[in-house]
Motif scaffolding. Structure first.
Motif, mmCIF file in Angstrom:
data_model
loop_
_atom_site.group_PDB
_atom_site.id
_atom_site.type_symbol
_atom_site.label_atom_id
_atom_site.label_comp_id
_atom_site.label_asym_id
_atom_site.label_seq_id
_atom_site.Cartn_x
_atom_site.Cartn_y
_atom_site.Cartn_z
ATOM 1 N N PHE A 139 0.751 -1.179 0.226
ATOM 2 C CA PHE A 139 -0.094 0.061 0.037
ATOM 3 C C PHE A 139 0.918 1.207 -0.049
ATOM 4 O O PHE A 139 2.051 1.254 0.662
ATOM 5 C CB PHE A 139 -0.752 0.100 1.289
ATOM 6 C CG PHE A 139 -2.039 -0.998 1.310
ATOM 7 C CD1 PHE A 139 -3.344 -0.896 0.762
ATOM 8 C CD2 PHE A 139 -1.618 -2.241 2.069
ATOM 9 C CE1 PHE A 139 -4.040 -1.851 0.986
ATOM 10 C CE2 PHE A 139 -2.645 -3.347 2.000
ATOM 11 C CZ PHE A 139 -3.661 -3.035 1.532
ATOM 12 N N PHE A 140 0.480 2.152 -0.833
ATOM 13 C CA PHE A 140 1.235 3.552 -0.965
ATOM 14 C C PHE A 140 0.341 4.586 -0.590
ATOM 15 O O PHE A 140 -0.693 4.837 -1.493
ATOM 16 C CB PHE A 140 2.009 3.657 -2.284
ATOM 17 C CG PHE A 140 2.824 4.746 -2.231
ATOM 18 C CD1 PHE A 140 4.206 4.748 -2.132
ATOM 19 C CD2 PHE A 140 2.138 5.864 -2.978
ATOM 20 C CE1 PHE A 140 4.895 5.833 -2.368
ATOM 21 C CE2 PHE A 140 2.917 7.186 -2.921
ATOM 22 C CZ PHE A 140 4.404 7.045 -2.801
ATOM 23 N N LYS A 141 0.689 5.498 0.661
ATOM 24 C CA LYS A 141 -0.212 6.541 0.868
ATOM 25 C C LYS A 141 0.435 8.099 0.733
ATOM 26 O O LYS A 141 1.712 8.095 0.975
ATOM 27 C CB LYS A 141 -0.532 6.416 2.100
ATOM 28 C CG LYS A 141 -1.555 7.705 2.592
ATOM 29 C CD LYS A 141 -1.907 7.704 4.155
ATOM 30 C CE LYS A 141 -2.590 6.498 4.578
ATOM 31 N NZ LYS A 141 -2.925 6.671 6.205
ATOM 32 N N ARG A 142 -0.261 8.897 -0.171
ATOM 33 C CA ARG A 142 0.435 10.112 -0.380
ATOM 34 C C ARG A 142 -0.519 11.306 0.255
ATOM 35 O O ARG A 142 -1.621 11.609 -0.057
ATOM 36 C CB ARG A 142 0.825 10.552 -1.803
ATOM 37 C CG ARG A 142 1.683 11.677 -2.188
ATOM 38 C CD ARG A 142 1.810 11.836 -3.575
ATOM 39 N NE ARG A 142 0.555 12.017 -4.230
ATOM 40 C CZ ARG A 142 0.403 11.897 -5.579
ATOM 41 N NH1 ARG A 142 1.536 11.759 -6.222
ATOM 42 N NH2 ARG A 142 -0.783 11.856 -6.123
ATOM 43 N N ASN A 143 0.250 12.074 1.334
ATOM 44 C CA ASN A 143 -0.536 13.081 1.774
ATOM 45 C C ASN A 143 -1.917 12.750 2.438
ATOM 46 O O ASN A 143 -2.727 13.396 2.257
ATOM 47 C CB ASN A 143 -0.597 14.345 0.703
ATOM 48 C CG ASN A 143 0.745 14.978 0.366
ATOM 49 O OD1 ASN A 143 1.638 14.947 0.987
ATOM 50 N ND2 ASN A 143 0.880 15.643 -0.767
ATOM 51 N N GLY A 144 -1.670 11.667 3.257
ATOM 52 C CA GLY A 144 -2.764 11.165 3.802
ATOM 53 C C GLY A 144 -3.860 10.363 3.163
ATOM 54 O O GLY A 144 -4.686 10.114 3.626
ATOM 55 N N GLU A 310 6.858 -1.084 7.255
ATOM 56 C CA GLU A 310 5.927 -0.062 7.192
ATOM 57 C C GLU A 310 6.854 1.444 7.517
ATOM 58 O O GLU A 310 7.549 1.194 8.475
ATOM 59 C CB GLU A 310 4.727 -0.040 8.218
ATOM 60 C CG GLU A 310 3.665 1.126 8.375
ATOM 61 C CD GLU A 310 2.420 0.910 9.107
ATOM 62 O OE1 GLU A 310 1.858 1.740 9.109
ATOM 63 O OE2 GLU A 310 2.310 -0.376 9.515
ATOM 64 N N ILE A 311 6.655 2.098 6.877
ATOM 65 C CA ILE A 311 7.444 3.532 7.150
ATOM 66 C C ILE A 311 6.816 4.737 6.765
ATOM 67 O O ILE A 311 5.796 4.665 5.647
ATOM 68 C CB ILE A 311 8.769 3.467 6.091
ATOM 69 C CG1 ILE A 311 9.626 4.578 6.484
ATOM 70 C CG2 ILE A 311 8.716 3.451 4.786
ATOM 71 C CD1 ILE A 311 11.266 4.667 6.164
ATOM 72 N N ASP A 323 4.009 14.051 1.933
ATOM 73 C CA ASP A 323 4.072 12.998 3.077
ATOM 74 C C ASP A 323 3.840 11.702 2.429
ATOM 75 O O ASP A 323 2.933 11.400 1.675
ATOM 76 C CB ASP A 323 2.972 13.573 4.018
ATOM 77 C CG ASP A 323 2.739 12.530 5.387
ATOM 78 O OD1 ASP A 323 2.390 11.447 5.109
ATOM 79 O OD2 ASP A 323 3.180 12.903 6.300
ATOM 80 N N ILE A 324 4.755 10.711 2.671
ATOM 81 C CA ILE A 324 4.603 9.480 2.093
ATOM 82 C C ILE A 324 4.693 8.277 3.279
ATOM 83 O O ILE A 324 5.360 8.504 4.167
ATOM 84 C CB ILE A 324 5.733 9.287 1.276
ATOM 85 C CG1 ILE A 324 5.682 10.211 0.048
ATOM 86 C CG2 ILE A 324 5.938 7.780 0.611
ATOM 87 C CD1 ILE A 324 6.941 10.061 -0.830
#
Length: 385
Positions: A139-144, A310-311, A323-324
């Motif tokens: 999973f990849f999250k960017r800026n929430g 997880e990072i 934010d990543i």
């Protein structure tokens, strides 16, 4: 006539037990009724390995009757018969092992030296050559906001020797969702599939504890395991005097075979608060970091069964702070010490499945070794849309 009836009965019985049936079990704590995550569930007949997700759920295919082995480092192991799984979904309760007083083990050697010996011996004992059938999920999250997702079934062929392992990867099926922007691509390959297995087999993530300065930076402690008398648990917690951003480590190991069974590390809120410099490698301002690997030893083989990484960090792209967050899961669904044959053109050489065109032949993610939770399924569907 009675022989005909008997024949028909045997025919349908045989047909019934030869068919594959999907079953799910939900693992819960017998005392608290809470879900149990990261339990290993082995279907002995097919040798399929599974890990329970955050909801305690495991799904697998049954072909005929089999014993099912359930193990977890914090719970008493159970072996159940598949015949008790009358419904499609069955709740199984495990008894917690945390009912003993902590027993601190006094050692003649410093724990750091014990750890160095464990890493060396474990690397030698890991079964190589070997083939690991792996389900990977990221999973990849960017800026929430979750923006990218990939998963896939892969075969990892491991060869070589300690400190010089090599990996050949064949991808059976895969899928990837989300728009990959050029400036973000370097971050998407944070978990490099072509070296991640070597890192796990070389125990690279424990290297900070082997450095000479670690003796001052960490407080080491060895305790008896609360349920398995053959295991010890080593912890390494940043010392009060440390002002660096350091992980809390927990290493569970087999004290007789001298091999590592489980490793976890996490940067605690205390360490974040004390750290003077919160900037990690490549100018990343890290605010979250978690890592866990699990290994299995059966009577003949020793190998990786699963990992979680997880990072979370802030990164500056073109004078803009982004934010990543990245979450990666690995689960070895099947192990073999037999080599597979392949053509060189079939070898996967990219760093991430984001680069590979989708190849979907079946709903492999539903019986993957680690099923998605309801929350994760919603995330996947939202990205796909």
């Amino acid at each position: 006539m009675k022989y005909f009836i008997a024949f028909v009965f045997l025919f349908f019985s045989s047909h019934l037990y030869s068919q594959e049936v999907e079953k799910s079990i939900i693992l819960k704590d017998a005392d608290t009724n809470l879900a149990i995550e990261d339990a290993t569930v082995l279907v002995l007949k097919t040798k399929q390995l599974n890990l329970s997700n955050a909801e305690g759920k495991v799904s697998f295919l049954l072909k005929g009757i089999s014993n099912i082995q359930i193990t977890h480092t914090s719970y008493v192991s159970q072996t159940i018969r598949s015949t008790i799984l009358k419904e499609k979904e069955t709740v199984i309760f495990l008894k917690s092992s945390f009912n003993k007083l902590d027993e601190i083990i006094l050692t003649k050697q410093h724990p750091q030296k014990i750890l160095a010996s464990l890493i060396e011996n474990s690397s030698k004992k890991l079964t190589v050559p070997a083939r690991l059938k792996v389900y990977s999920r990221e999973f990849f999250k960017r800026n929430g906001v979750y923006s990218n997702y990939n998963d896939g079934l892969m075969n990892f062929q491991l060869s070589g020797k300690p400190n010089d392992f090599s990996t050949t990867i064949l991808v059976e099926q895969n899928r990837s969702f989300g728009l990959v922007e050029d400036y973000i691509m370097d971050e998407l390959v944070g978990y490099n599939l072509n070296n991640i297995m070597q890192n796990y087999y070389n125990f690279k993530y424990l290297n900070p504890l082997l450095e000479p300065k670690a003796k001052k930076e960490y407080d080491f402690l060895v305790k008896a395991h609360p349920v398995n008398e053959d295991y010890y648990v080593m912890t390494a917690i940043p010392a009060d005097i440390s002002s660096a951003m350091l992980d809390d480590y927990t290493i569970t190991y087999d004290r007789k075979r001298k091999i590592i069974i489980e490793v976890s590390s996490e940067i605690s809120p205390t360490s974040f608060a004390k750290a003077k410099d919160k900037t990690g490698k490549n100018g990343k301002h890290i605010y979250k970091s978690f890592f866990k690997t699990m290994y299995r030893f059966d009577s003949n083989n020793y190998y990786l069964i699963g990992s979680k990484e997880e990072i979370g960090y802030e990164k500056i792209f073109k004078n803009k702070t982004t934010d990543i967050e990245v979450r990666n899961y690995f689960i070895t669904t099947n192990f073999s010490n037999q080599n597979y044959s392949f053509k060189e053109s079939e070898v996967f050489k990219d760093k991430t499945l984001f680069n590979k065109k989708n190849t979907i032949l079946s709903n492999y993610w539903e019986i993957s070794g680690m099923v998605a939770t309801e929350e994760e399924e919603k995330i996947i569907l939202s990205i796909d849309d």
